[in-house]
Design a protein around this motif. Structure first.
Motif: not given
Length: 260
Positions: A142-156, A225-229
């Motif tokens: 159960l996650y409480k909050g909003e997420l940017d799915i597009e950004a998450m998929n770009a990072a994935a 994305l740069a920080q994820f890399k």
């Protein structure tokens, strides 16, 4: 005394267990399975699993192998138990297992077949939901909050460009390499939440939960994305995000060249 090697396919709800692998003073899936097989086949049985899921992690598909002693006169264990084929063993073994563990099939393999080392691909799902749901307790996070799915998929998608995932591995493990080849990693929106899928030739301990935890930071706009890399390239676990809870993680597919 000769031996015959078998593969066993099973699924389990990991909620009440301290992971797959036998541990002292803790109930595990492997312990329950070995006891059931030993009772059913009337001889000591020790399984070796395709991986090692952690406490609370589930599996919709899991494989293990084990050996049975076969009398030199050619009379098989199945014949002694008045069972013509290992497939008939499923009902009997399941009757000896807790309800949270279910055997799907048992089948003969070559003597050198190995549940762990012969697997060529594994896949996991991780589930998140956003609204309280009693039917998802211990089945999804159960996650409480909003997420940017597009950004998450770009990072994935960036994960597919790397092979060394030390930054997502639990420290002090007994692996010789932290290299893995990820072939798919993406989030999908579902009616009640999100499902993350990741496929690779192998996985490190705690790897999927650490990846999801770091991708959540991307979705919260705490990482770009740069920080994820940079985190991946640092090869340092302390730079990555926290591991998400085990309840949402499922091993869902294990591929072998000789298993259909």
């Amino acid at each position: 005394m000769n031996t015959q090697r078998y593969f066993i396919e099973l699924s389990y709800d990991g909620t009440p267990y301290h992971g797959w692998q036998i541990q002292p003073n803790a109930t595990t899936v492997q312990e329950c399975l070995d006891k059931a097989l030993s009772t059913y086949f009337r001889q000591p049985v020790s399984t070796l699993g395709c991986g090692r899921t952690d406490t609370g992690v589930h599996a919709t598909q899991f494989y293990a192998h084990f050996d049975l002693s076969v009398p030199p006169d050619g009379e098989s264990i199945e014949a002694k138990a008045k069972l013509p084929d290992p497939l008939c063993s499923v009902t009997g073994i399941n009757a000896l297992l807790p309800y949270q563990i279910a055997v799907k099939r048992v089948f003969k393999v070559d003597a050198d077949a190995h549940a762990r080392f012969d697997a060529t691909e594994r896949a996991y799902h991780y589930y998140l939901h956003f609204h309280k749901d009693p039917f998802k307790l211990n089945r999804s996070w159960l996650y409480k909050g909003e997420l940017d799915i597009e950004a998450m998929n770009a990072a994935a998608e960036l994960l597919l460009n790397y092979t060394d995932f030390s930054c997502f591995s639990k420290s002090n493990t007994q692996t010789f390499t932290n290299n893995c080849k990820i072939t798919a990693a993406f989030f999908e929106e579902q009616e009640s939440g999100l499902r993350f899928t990741v496929r690779a030739d192998r996985f490190l301990r705690n790897m999927v939960r650490a990846i999801v935890g770091t991708l959540i930071q991307v979705g919260k706009n705490e990482l770009n994305l740069a920080q994820f890399k940079q985190i991946i390239e640092s090869k340092n676990r302390s730079n990555a995000g926290q591991s998400v809870p085990a309840c949402g993680l499922y091993l869902v597919n294990v591929i072998y060249p000789f298993v259909k």
